[in-house]
Write an enzyme that holds these catalytic residues in place. Structure first.
Site, mmCIF file in Angstrom:
data_model
loop_
_atom_site.group_PDB
_atom_site.id
_atom_site.type_symbol
_atom_site.label_atom_id
_atom_site.label_comp_id
_atom_site.label_asym_id
_atom_site.label_seq_id
_atom_site.Cartn_x
_atom_site.Cartn_y
_atom_site.Cartn_z
ATOM 1 C CB SER A 127 -6.805 12.707 13.157
ATOM 2 O OG SER A 127 -6.642 13.578 11.761
ATOM 3 C CG HIS A 131 -3.083 10.201 9.844
ATOM 4 N ND1 HIS A 131 -3.445 11.357 8.849
ATOM 5 C CD2 HIS A 131 -4.169 10.684 10.892
ATOM 6 C CE1 HIS A 131 -4.613 11.992 9.304
ATOM 7 N NE2 HIS A 131 -5.011 11.734 10.659
ATOM 8 C CG HIS A 157 -3.815 11.252 0.618
ATOM 9 N ND1 HIS A 157 -5.377 10.931 0.564
ATOM 10 C CD2 HIS A 157 -3.571 11.976 1.470
ATOM 11 C CE1 HIS A 157 -5.802 11.790 1.662
ATOM 12 N NE2 HIS A 157 -4.689 12.385 2.186
ATOM 13 N NE ARG A 169 -3.699 18.591 2.731
ATOM 14 C CZ ARG A 169 -3.858 17.296 3.436
ATOM 15 N NH1 ARG A 169 -4.268 17.610 4.707
ATOM 16 N NH2 ARG A 169 -3.601 16.094 3.181
ATOM 17 C CG ASP A 209 2.405 14.891 6.380
ATOM 18 O OD1 ASP A 209 2.085 15.862 7.348
ATOM 19 O OD2 ASP A 209 1.640 13.817 6.529
#
Ligand code: HAX
Length: 423
Positions: free
Chosen positions: A228, A258, A305, A314, A360
């Protein structure tokens, strides 16, 4: 902080200094790891995770002005843009400024209302942003003959106006798609993220506002090479304005490898619950479900990843939030059990570069806890946050007057010939 004045002499001296080499494996392998792009606002370390202007996520939560126990995304945007930790007053100014700039024309609501109700929320977001593009200060000033020294200023205006509009635009899409188009007016006494939470209207729990502050902060930036950010950088390098450039990034985020992975994770967990027949599956049942998913030729969403080689900080930040606020939630507990099992199963495959959870893997379970169960919407939340980082970076691309991006591509025939000639 880098400025044109610093960079010009540095570049003159080191123009030919070699920083990296490219292998044929990288050309065929998604250009992993090639050092070829400038991105000032954050840097990703494979082991340690993301640092925003040098600060890790735990450091940010101590240094940035916060509310309800979480840093304010306004503060992170300020840091990314200026390389300085803002004061409480700075952050209040930014919040007020975004409130002042939040002006969405009726045409945007009309365009969105004209879409098929089932249109994916990410498609709606892209269309909504493009419907605002005619407001672009950059494009309008460029048409009048803008001096290139002033590109950054017009881009800053666009970035500020766009970020100001995003929560209301995104909340409108949620309420239109899932809540009979019953819209909730903004509350100007709230900060940017809490106002977004308020307009979504899924929970009165003040901790949902805190979650939105956390969520809007941790997804904001992940250096420049992710799809992105890179898309925004590439589109922006043509001197497309911030609206066009951001939509490039939104489209990239909409892919399941993504940003869409956050929707895929919770869908996969709901399917697991249905298949196993309980919201409290055992570790063994989860292991079998993971193995079955892989045997069907699918990926385990939320794991792996392209850069990270450790659990994503995160993910850890969200886990800490969930530990504090919902440690007995069944879906959250499934996320934690998957974390116990999936890295071992993925590691045993022998081909997965990073068997650990990414950002995610956790986000959906927390949203479900607060009543936001419509997972087709989740990537929109990611996109609103990601706008902060990519638009701060776009301003810096203009400050540094970075040129049109145009790497060299090759055909397989050219590569084979080159190898033959070389040997
Ligand atoms: N489950 C099963 N297999 C996986 C896997 C996973 N979660 N992650 C990687 N693999 C497989 C790859 O498919 C590849 O298999 P083949 O050689 O058979 O094609 C092999 O392991 C090597 O891939 P890799 O080097 O580990 O990973 P890549 O750098 O190529 O890709 C991805 C990174 C994130 C795309 C990958 O790990 C993946 O598909 N993960 C699941 C989807 C996901 O969670 N995406 C979100 C990533 C974070 C993000 O951007 N968030 O927005």
């Amino acid at each position: 902080m880098a400025t044109i004045a610093d960079i010009k002499p540095f570049l003159k001296e080191h123009q030919e200094t070699i920083i990296d080499q490219v292998t044929i494996g990288q050309v065929y392998g998604g250009m992993r790891g090639i050092k070829s792009m400038l991105w000032e606002t954050s840097l990703l370390d494979p082991e340690e995770g993301i640092r925003f202007r040098g600060f890790s996520i735990p450091e940010l939560s101590l240094k940035l002005p916060s509310k309800g126990g979480q840093p304010l995304p306004e503060g992170l945007f300020w840091l990314m843009l200026t390389n300085e930790i803002p004061t409480e007053e700075d952050v209040q100014w930014l919040s007020d400024e975004w409130e002042r700039r939040r002006q969405i024309p009726q045409t945007t609501w009309d365009v969105l209302n004209a879409l098929d109700p089932d249109t994916h929320p990410m498609t709606q977001l892209g269309i909504g942003i493009l419907s605002l593009q005619q407001k672009s200060v950059f494009t309008n000033q460029y048409a009048e003959g803008l001096n290139k020294r002033d590109y950054w200023d017009a881009t800053y205006e666009d970035a500020m106006n766009l970020i100001a509009c995003l929560p209301q635009l995104a909340a409108f899409i949620y309420r239109k798609s899932f809540k009979n188009n019953e819209q909730i007016a903004p509350n100007d006494n709230l900060d940017w993220a809490a106002n977004f939470a308020h307009m979504l209207g899924v929970s009165d729990d003040p901790n949902f506002n805190s979650l939105m502050r956390l969520y809007m902060t941790i997804h904001a930036d992940h250096e420049g090479g992710n799809a992105s950010a890179h898309a925004v950088h590439l589109v922006g390098s043509t001197l497309s304005d911030a609206y066009y450039a951001l939509v490039g990034g939104v489209n990239a985020l909409a892919g399941p490898l993504h940003g869409l992975a956050n929707q895929e994770v919770i869908k996969w967990i709901f399917e697991m619950v249905d298949t196993i027949g309980t919201t409290k599956p055992t570790t063994e049942q989860i292991r079998k479900y993971i193995e079955d998913t892989i045997a069907e030729g699918k990926v385990i969403p939320g794991y792996g990843h392209a850069v990270l080689r450790k659990p994503d900080p995160r993910f850890i930040a969200q886990q800490a939030f969930a530990m504090e606020h919902m440690k007995d939630d069944d879906i959250v507990n499934i996320v934690w059990k998957v974390f116990d099992v999936a890295p071992k199963v993925l590691g045993a495959l022998g081909k997965v570069s990073n068997p650990w959870p990414n950002v995610d893997a956790h986000s959906g379970a927390i949203l479900v806890h607060y009543g936001l169960k419509e997972y087709r919407y989740y990537t929109v939340l990611f996109a609103v946050s990601r706008a902060l980082g990519v638009l701060a970076s776009l301003c810096w691309s203009r400050v540094l007057q970075l040129p049109l991006e145009r790497p060299k591509s090759m055909t397989s025939g050219w590569i084979k010939e080159w190898v033959e000639k070389r040997s």
